[in-house]
Design a protein around this motif. Structure first.
Motif, mmCIF file in Angstrom:
data_model
loop_
_atom_site.group_PDB
_atom_site.id
_atom_site.type_symbol
_atom_site.label_atom_id
_atom_site.label_comp_id
_atom_site.label_asym_id
_atom_site.label_seq_id
_atom_site.Cartn_x
_atom_site.Cartn_y
_atom_site.Cartn_z
ATOM 1 N N SER A 50 -19.751 56.021 -1.473
ATOM 2 C CA SER A 50 -20.265 57.518 -1.225
ATOM 3 C C SER A 50 -21.631 57.437 -1.565
ATOM 4 O O SER A 50 -22.612 57.953 -0.934
ATOM 5 C CB SER A 50 -19.009 58.467 -1.655
ATOM 6 O OG SER A 50 -18.768 58.338 -2.794
ATOM 7 N N PRO A 51 -22.164 57.294 -2.759
ATOM 8 C CA PRO A 51 -23.340 57.298 -3.256
ATOM 9 C C PRO A 51 -24.429 56.442 -2.238
ATOM 10 O O PRO A 51 -25.585 56.611 -2.045
ATOM 11 C CB PRO A 51 -23.529 56.849 -4.796
ATOM 12 C CG PRO A 51 -21.964 56.817 -5.203
ATOM 13 C CD PRO A 51 -21.186 56.477 -4.144
ATOM 14 N N ASP A 52 -23.970 55.208 -1.879
ATOM 15 C CA ASP A 52 -24.772 54.459 -1.068
ATOM 16 C C ASP A 52 -25.030 55.240 0.426
ATOM 17 O O ASP A 52 -25.977 55.074 1.050
ATOM 18 C CB ASP A 52 -23.992 53.182 -0.675
ATOM 19 C CG ASP A 52 -23.584 52.454 -1.879
ATOM 20 O OD1 ASP A 52 -24.544 52.369 -2.911
ATOM 21 O OD2 ASP A 52 -22.611 51.599 -2.106
ATOM 22 N N LEU A 53 -23.805 55.590 0.756
ATOM 23 C CA LEU A 53 -24.066 56.944 2.138
ATOM 24 C C LEU A 53 -25.277 57.675 1.992
ATOM 25 O O LEU A 53 -25.922 57.977 2.958
ATOM 26 C CB LEU A 53 -22.739 57.483 2.480
ATOM 27 C CG LEU A 53 -22.737 58.292 3.773
ATOM 28 C CD1 LEU A 53 -22.942 57.228 5.168
ATOM 29 C CD2 LEU A 53 -21.647 58.989 3.966
ATOM 30 N N GLN A 54 -25.205 58.382 0.802
ATOM 31 C CA GLN A 54 -26.131 59.251 0.574
ATOM 32 C C GLN A 54 -27.824 58.596 0.330
ATOM 33 O O GLN A 54 -28.549 59.272 1.011
ATOM 34 C CB GLN A 54 -26.160 60.016 -0.739
ATOM 35 C CG GLN A 54 -24.841 60.881 -0.842
ATOM 36 C CD GLN A 54 -24.367 61.147 -2.486
ATOM 37 O OE1 GLN A 54 -24.953 61.021 -3.225
ATOM 38 N NE2 GLN A 54 -23.003 61.646 -2.495
ATOM 39 N N ALA A 55 -28.079 57.392 -0.227
ATOM 40 C CA ALA A 55 -29.065 56.789 -0.188
ATOM 41 C C ALA A 55 -29.330 56.334 1.103
ATOM 42 O O ALA A 55 -30.513 56.374 1.521
ATOM 43 C CB ALA A 55 -28.986 55.334 -1.268
ATOM 44 N N ILE A 56 -28.673 55.817 2.020
ATOM 45 C CA ILE A 56 -28.988 55.383 3.415
ATOM 46 C C ILE A 56 -29.502 56.652 4.266
ATOM 47 O O ILE A 56 -30.421 56.563 4.656
ATOM 48 C CB ILE A 56 -27.770 54.760 4.233
ATOM 49 C CG1 ILE A 56 -27.399 53.328 3.461
ATOM 50 C CG2 ILE A 56 -27.958 54.637 5.497
ATOM 51 C CD1 ILE A 56 -26.159 52.801 3.901
ATOM 52 N N SER A 88 -19.840 59.566 7.933
ATOM 53 C CA SER A 88 -19.051 58.818 7.181
ATOM 54 C C SER A 88 -19.560 57.350 6.994
ATOM 55 O O SER A 88 -20.316 56.809 7.697
ATOM 56 C CB SER A 88 -17.497 58.817 7.514
ATOM 57 O OG SER A 88 -17.438 57.948 8.303
ATOM 58 N N LEU A 89 -18.906 56.545 5.930
ATOM 59 C CA LEU A 89 -19.383 55.104 5.942
ATOM 60 C C LEU A 89 -18.759 54.408 7.030
ATOM 61 O O LEU A 89 -19.365 53.382 7.434
ATOM 62 C CB LEU A 89 -18.608 54.482 4.575
ATOM 63 C CG LEU A 89 -19.359 54.902 3.293
ATOM 64 C CD1 LEU A 89 -18.356 54.327 2.064
ATOM 65 C CD2 LEU A 89 -20.781 54.268 2.944
ATOM 66 N N LEU A 90 -17.860 54.782 7.667
ATOM 67 C CA LEU A 90 -17.546 53.942 9.079
ATOM 68 C C LEU A 90 -18.427 54.132 10.173
ATOM 69 O O LEU A 90 -18.743 53.048 11.003
ATOM 70 C CB LEU A 90 -16.185 54.721 9.698
ATOM 71 C CG LEU A 90 -14.799 54.251 8.890
ATOM 72 C CD1 LEU A 90 -13.750 55.059 9.623
ATOM 73 C CD2 LEU A 90 -14.683 52.719 8.975
ATOM 74 N N ASP A 91 -19.249 55.168 10.021
ATOM 75 C CA ASP A 91 -20.262 55.294 10.951
ATOM 76 C C ASP A 91 -21.613 54.400 10.764
ATOM 77 O O ASP A 91 -22.530 54.097 11.634
ATOM 78 C CB ASP A 91 -21.077 56.782 11.104
ATOM 79 C CG ASP A 91 -19.978 57.516 11.349
ATOM 80 O OD1 ASP A 91 -18.851 57.437 12.342
ATOM 81 O OD2 ASP A 91 -20.010 58.757 10.816
ATOM 82 N N VAL A 92 -21.914 53.627 9.624
ATOM 83 C CA VAL A 92 -22.937 53.059 9.053
ATOM 84 C C VAL A 92 -22.845 51.649 9.938
ATOM 85 O O VAL A 92 -21.812 50.971 9.885
ATOM 86 C CB VAL A 92 -22.877 52.708 7.608
ATOM 87 C CG1 VAL A 92 -24.083 52.048 7.375
ATOM 88 C CG2 VAL A 92 -23.049 54.241 6.920
ATOM 89 N N ASP A 93 -24.163 51.163 10.585
ATOM 90 C CA ASP A 93 -24.010 50.097 11.046
ATOM 91 C C ASP A 93 -24.981 49.043 10.388
ATOM 92 O O ASP A 93 -25.592 49.430 9.397
ATOM 93 C CB ASP A 93 -24.624 50.191 12.762
ATOM 94 C CG ASP A 93 -25.881 50.901 12.794
ATOM 95 O OD1 ASP A 93 -26.622 51.077 11.933
ATOM 96 O OD2 ASP A 93 -26.121 51.463 13.949
ATOM 97 N N MET A 94 -24.944 47.799 10.919
ATOM 98 C CA MET A 94 -25.889 46.796 10.241
ATOM 99 C C MET A 94 -27.171 47.223 10.143
ATOM 100 O O MET A 94 -27.924 47.006 9.236
ATOM 101 C CB MET A 94 -25.634 45.508 11.105
ATOM 102 C CG MET A 94 -26.432 44.169 10.643
ATOM 103 S SD MET A 94 -25.761 43.416 9.185
ATOM 104 C CE MET A 94 -26.611 42.058 9.074
#
Length: 693
Positions: free
Chosen positions: A173-179, A191-197
C-alpha cells in the motif's frame, strides 16, 4: 516432453556460453552472477574451461602486464556505475582482449535508452565494444559484448532461484501512495490491482522486463509453450509482460512441449514466511548461521572441526568457511535434498546416517550410538575424517552439511525459534476469541530491552530464549498479516480504530526503547534504521523508522481483499480442534489438483491474449473451456518475493497426495529466512531496485 530435470540442468548449460570465452582470461564477476555460478558448479566450471583467475567486479581490482585478456560477467545494464567500474579496471590494466557478458538482454538496453523502434543487430552492444577498445588504448584490440541469461541457481532438483532478482518484491500500500503521488488526481489508482506496467518507476519496469526475458530464454531453450496464471497484482504484471514478450509469441507457435506457470505474490501469505511453524532443518540453518559473504541464500559453515587448530577468538578467520551448495558430490546432493524437503527430525537423522555410512566405507573407527541425535555426536563423527586426507576429500560435501547441522543444533539463538513458535500459537488462538487490538496488546509485555531484571528473575539464560527486536518485528508482521481473521469488535468501528491508533503509538514507543538499548544492531535493524552501529542510532531515528514500519504493517491485512475464494489462511477453533494456519500455497495446489477441475476465480489466466478475449465473448452463448493449470504434465510455481524450505516440503506433500506423477518445479527470487521478510517489506528500494542505471 520436457521434464523438471531438463530445467534444473539448464543453468549449467547457460554458463557454457561464458565458459567458451574464458580461456587464458581473468574473469571479473559481480555478486549476483557469482551466486548463480556458485549453485551451478562454482568457480571450478570456469577454471576448468581455462580461466586464469576469478576476481570481484570492483574498481579496486586490476590485472598485470602478463594478463592481456579479461572477461566481465555482470547482472546489470551497461550503464552508470557498471560502466564506471569496467572503465576503472581496464584503465589500471593492460588488456588487449575484453569480453563483456550481461544478463540484461539487448531489448531491455534499448528500452533503458528510450529507443522504441525495431533495430537490426545489437547497436547498444556494438557501441560499447568501441568504448572498450578506446579504454584499452587501441581500436585494433578485440572487444565483444553479448547477453548471457546466467540468472538461475539450481538450488535443488525442484527449485530454481534467481539471485539477480533477489530484491524483487510485490507491491504494498505505501508503494501505491508513492505511484499515485506522481499522477494527476483524476488518474490515480484506487487499488494495487489497477496498477499497470507503464505506471511503475522505470527501474522496476526494467527489472520486470529482464525477468520476463530470462523466463522466456528458459522456455525457448526447452521448446516449451507456457500457459501463464497469476495470483496477486505484481504476478499479473510479470505474467502479462511474459505473455507480451515479442520472442515469446513466435516461440508459442512452434514449441512442442507444454507447461503451466502460476505466478504468486508472496504478500498473499506472509504468515507462512515469517512464522516459525515450519518443521524444517534448512529453515533453521539459514536462520542461525551467518550468510556467506556476497551471497543471499548460502551460509558460512565453520570448518575448524576438520583441522587440528586450537579454537581461539580469532581462529574462525584462519580456515575458509564451508557452505551448503555441494554441486560436485552426488552423496552430498542427496543429503541436501533430504534436509531441504523432509521434516526437521528426519533431516537430522539422515545427516547422521550419511556420516555413519561414509565413515564405515572409509573404515574409520566409528562408535555407533542410537537414540536422539546430538550436535556433539555429529561433530565426533566429522572429526574422524581429519585423520584421513583421502576420506576428507571424498566426503567433503557431506561433512560440510553435517557441520552445518551440528552448528545449528547447538547455536545459542536456536531456543528463540521455539519461543517465537509458542507466542505465534498463542496469538493464533487469541484471534478467534478477541478483536485485533486486544490480540495486539498481548505483545506489549514482550517489548522490553533484553537482559533486563525481568529476564534475569525469570531464569532466562542470558537472554538466549528472549525475544529480541528481530523476533518482535516478526511477531508484528505475523499478527498484522492475520488482522482480518480476528473477531469483529463489539464496539463501533470508529472506536476500534481509535483504540488501535493509541495502541500502535504505545508499541512504537516501546520498540524504539528496545532498539536504542541494543548493544549491537542486527542486519535487519541496520536495514530498517539505516545505521551500521548503535552509536549512530538516535532515538529520533529509531522512532521515525518504527513509524514508517507501522505504516506498512497497516496495509498487510488487506493483501487478500481482492480475492473471491482464497481470502483466508486461518481456521478458527471449533472447541475440539485448535485454531490453525492454512497455508495459501496448499489452498492453491488443492484447487489446481482438484479432481473436478473447478475454475478458481482467484487464479487468473494471463497468456491467452486475443484468443482468450474471443473465448470470453463466445462463452456468453456457448460453453467454452478455458485453460486450467492442471492441463499440462509440468507445473511451474513462481513465488514472487521468495519461498521457504517448509513450503517446498508442503508442495512435495500436496502433489504426492493429490496428483502423484505430476512434475512441479518451484521458481523464486530467494530462499527465505523469516527475517528476510521485514527487510523486504520495509525496504526503500522496492520501487527503485538497483539495476545499474
Amino acid at each position: 516432453m520436457s521434464s523438471a530435470e531438463d530445467f534444473t540442468r539448464l543453468p549449467q548449460q547457460m554458463w557454457e556460453k561464458v565458459s567458451s570465452k574464458v580461456k587464458k582470461a581473468v574473469v571479473f564477476m559481480d555478486d549476483r552472477c557469482a551466486e548463480a555460478l556458485h549453485w551451478s558448479g562454482g568457480a571450478e566450471v570456469l577454471l576448468e574451461a581455462g580461466a586464469r583467475n576469478l576476481k570481484q567486479f570492483s574498481s579496486f581490482e586490476a590485472c598485470g602486464v602478463n594478463e592481456p585478456k579479461a572477461v566481465f560477467v555482470v547482472s546489470t545494464l551497461l550503464k552508470g556505475i557498471t560502466v564506471d567500474i569496467i572503465k576503472d579496471i581496464i584503465s589500471l590494466s593492460h588488456f588487449q582482449y575484453c569480453v563483456v557478458f550481461t544478463t540484461v538482454p539487448h531489448s531491455v538496453h534499448l528500452f533503458a535508452n528510450d529507443v522504441t523502434a525495431e533495430l537490426e543487430g545489437s547497436p547498444v552492444f556494438e557501441q560499447f565494444e568501441e568504448k572498450l577498445c578506446e579504454w584499452m588504448g587501441n581500436m585494433n584490440y578485440t572487444a565483444e559484448v553479448m547477453h548471457a541469461p546466467v540468472v538461475f541457481a539450481p538450488v535443488s532438483q525442484h527449485l530454481l532461484l534467481t539471485p539477480t532478482f533477489t530484491h524483487l518484491f510485490p507491491l504494498l500500500s505505501p508503494d501505491l501512495q508513492a505511484i499515485n503521488a506522481k499522477r494527476p488526481e483524476k488518474k490515480r489508482f484506487g487499488s494495487l490491482l489497477d496498477v499497470d506496467m507503464h505506471s511503475l518507476p522505470v527501474e522496476l519496469q526494467l527489472e520486470i522486463k529482464s525477468l520476463a526475458a530470462a523466463l522466456n530464454s528458459v522456455f525457448e531453450a526447452t521448446g516449451t509453450r507456457e500457459e501463464s496464471f497469476a495470483v496477486g497484482p505484481m504476478s499479473r504484471i510479470i505474467a502479462g509482460e511474459l505473455a507480451n514478450h515479442p520472442q515469446a509469441k513466435n516461440r508459442r507457435k512452434t514449441a512442442p512441449n507444454k507447461a503451466s506457470i502460476i505466478f504468486v505474490d508472496r504478500t498473499m501469505d506472509l504468515t507462512g514466511a515469517v512464522g516459525h511453524h515450519g518443521d524444517n532443518l534448512v529453515e533453521k540453518v539459514l536462520t542461525v548461521l551467518n550468510p556467506l559473504p556476497g551471497h543471499v541464500t548460502d551460509v558460512q559453515v565453520d570448518m575448524l572441526e576438520l583441522t587440528s587448530l586450537q579454537r581461539t577468538p580469532h581462529s574462525h578467520n584462519t580456515v575458509a568457511p564451508g557452505c551448503l551448495a555441494q554441486t560436485q558430490s552426488s552423496a552430498a546432493q542427496s543429503l541436501w535434498e533430504a534436509m531441504l524437503t523432509n521434516k526437521h527430525k528426519e533431516g537430522v537423522m539422515e545427516v547422521r546416517r550419511q556420516l555413519v555410512e561414509a565413515a564405515s566405507k572409509e573404515k574409520l573407527p566409528i562408535k555407533m550410538s542410537m537414540g536422539r541425535v546430538t550436535p556433539e555426536q555429529l561433530c565426533s563423527y566429522v572429526q574422524l575424517f581429519r585423520s584421513s586426507w583421502g576420506a576428507l576429500e571424498s566426503y567433503c560435501g557431506v561433512l560440510q552439511l553435517g557441520l552445518a547441522t551440528a552448528q545449528t543444533l547447538r547455536h545459542p539463538h536456536l531456543p528463540r525459534w521455539d519461543a517465537c513458535l509458542a507466542f505465534e500459537r498463542l496469538l493464533l488462538q487469541a484471534l478467534g476469541d478477541s478483536d485485533f487490538p486486544a490480540v495486539l496488546r498481548q505483545l506489549l509485555p514482550l517489548m522490553k530491552p533484553r537482559g533486563g531484571e525481568d529476564s534475569l528473575s525469570s531464569g532466562s539464560r542470558s537472554g538466549e530464549d528472549e525475544c529480541g527486536p528481530d523476533e518482535l518485528i516478526l511477531l508484528l508482521v505475523y499478527l498484522y498479516s492475520l488482522a482480518d481473521e480476528a473477531q469483529p469488535a463489539d464496539q463501533e468501528a470508529e472506536e476500534e480504530e481509535e483504540e488501535l491508533e493509541k495502541l500502535e503509538r504505545e508499541l512504537i514507543g516501546a520498540l524504539t526503547l528496545v532498539i536504542t538499548r541494543e548493544s549491537q544492531l542486527s542486519p535487519l535493524l541496520q536495514k530498517l534504521t539505516g545505521c551500521a552501529n548503535p552509536e549512530e542510532l538516535t532515538t529520533e531515528r529509531a522512532h521515525s523508522a518504527m513509524e514508517k514500519m507501522f505504516e506498512t504493517l497497516r496495509g498487510l491485512s488487506h493483501t487478500r481483499d481482492h480475492l473471491k475464494q482464497l481470502r483466508s489462511v486461518y481456521t478458527a477453533s471449533d472447541g475440539v480442534h485448535q485454531a490453525t494456519y492454512r497455508p495459501f500455497l496448499r489452498q492453491i495446489l488443492e484447487e489446481v489438483f482438484h479432481p473436478d477441475r473447478p475454475e478458481c476465480p482467484d487464479i487468473e489466466h494471463m497468456s491467452g491474449g486475443l484468443t482468450d478475449l474471443l473465448k470470453t465473448g463466445f462463452s456468453m452463448f456457448m460453453k467454452v473451456s478455458r485453460p486450467h493449470p492442471s492441463d499440462n504434465p509440468l507445473l511451474f510455481l513462481f513465488l514472487v518475493g521468495g519461498v521457504t524450505p517448509s513450503e517446498l516440503r508442503l508442495i512435495k506433500e500436496v502433489v504426492t497426495t493429490h496428483k502423484p506423477g505430476t512434475q512441479v518445479l518451484v521458481l523464486s527470487t530467494r530462499l527465505l529466512r523469516p527475517t528476510d521478510i521485514p527487510a523486504l517489506l520495509f525496504s526503500s528500494q522496492r520501487l527503485t531496485p538497483d539495476i545499474g542505471i
